[in-house]
Design a protein around this motif. Structure first.
Motif, PDB file in Angstrom:
ATOM      1  N   UNK A 128      -8.673   1.326  -2.824  1.00  0.00           N
ATOM      2  CA  UNK A 128      -9.044   0.314  -1.837  1.00  0.00           C
ATOM      3  C   UNK A 128      -8.938  -1.036  -2.554  1.00  0.00           C
ATOM      4  N   UNK A 129      -9.120  -2.133  -1.846  1.00  0.00           N
ATOM      5  CA  UNK A 129      -8.958  -3.435  -2.498  1.00  0.00           C
ATOM      6  C   UNK A 129      -9.843  -3.656  -3.730  1.00  0.00           C
ATOM      7  N   UNK A 130     -10.993  -2.995  -3.786  1.00  0.00           N
ATOM      8  CA  UNK A 130     -11.846  -3.192  -4.960  1.00  0.00           C
ATOM      9  C   UNK A 130     -12.285  -1.884  -5.626  1.00  0.00           C
ATOM     10  N   UNK A 131     -11.586  -0.794  -5.368  1.00  0.00           N
ATOM     11  CA  UNK A 131     -11.899   0.493  -5.989  1.00  0.00           C
ATOM     12  C   UNK A 131     -10.664   1.014  -6.721  1.00  0.00           C
ATOM     13  N   UNK A 132     -10.871   1.372  -7.971  1.00  0.00           N
ATOM     14  CA  UNK A 132      -9.781   1.889  -8.787  1.00  0.00           C
ATOM     15  C   UNK A 132     -10.132   3.306  -9.225  1.00  0.00           C
ATOM     16  N   UNK A 133      -9.142   4.185  -9.183  1.00  0.00           N
ATOM     17  CA  UNK A 133      -9.335   5.574  -9.590  1.00  0.00           C
ATOM     18  C   UNK A 133      -8.517   5.819 -10.854  1.00  0.00           C
TER      19      UNK A 133
END
Length: 168
Positions: A128-133
């Motif tokens: 998402x725009x502010x979630x990194x996996x």
């Protein structure tokens, strides 16, 4: 038959355990200071910090009581004192691990108190725009995934550090 004194065997084991506890404690401090500048610090695990803080207070009080009893009555409770010292070391070590529970640093990533160098990170993607996996390789060649939620203002710096260190 050689008769080992029970006190001396337990004392030796306790001294070895205290030395092991000191080594773990020093390793945690070394780890905290050698993994580069902090880029993003995620939310701390406050429940764990509170638990280990209460545990530390408990073991300090118990140590104080045991030392006072030993000095006053010379009871054979020296093993309790050693056990309390080891428990204090473990509590401090876990507080340190809880404080660095999740974060991105210049030299790698902390997740649940463990540090993964950049060469252990297989891939990443913005979910998402502010979630990194992140997908990491683990000790037994398995794959593990975890996510970070990043503040919007930190995203460019995080992206720069990740692209510089991960070769896809």
């Amino acid at each position: 038959m050689y008769n080992l004194n029970k006190f001396s065997v337990f004392s030796f084991i306790n001294i070895v355990m205290i030395i092991l506890g000191i080594w773990i404690f020093l390793k945690d401090i070394y780890t905290s200071y050698t993994h580069g500048r902090n880029i993003v610090k995620a939310k701390k695990d406050t429940g764990s910090i509170i638990f280990w803080g209460i545990s530390l207070i408990f073991w300090c009080i118990l140590s104080w009581v045991n030392i006072k009893l030993y000095l006053s009555y010379r009871n054979n409770i020296i093993n309790n004192i050693f056990t309390s010292i080891l428990s204090i070391e473990i509590s401090i070590s876990n507080i340190i691990r809880s404080l660095r529970s999740l974060g991105i640093r210049e030299n790698g990533i902390y997740k649940s108190g463990y540090f993964y160098k950049w060469d252990k990170i297989k891939s990443y993607n913005w979910t998402s725009p502010n979630t990194i996996e992140f997908k990491i390789s683990t000790f037994f060649k398995g794959n593990s995934r975890f996510e970070f939620t990043i503040d919007e203002e930190a995203k460019p710096k995080v992206d720069e550090v990740i692209q510089r260190n991960i070769a896809l």
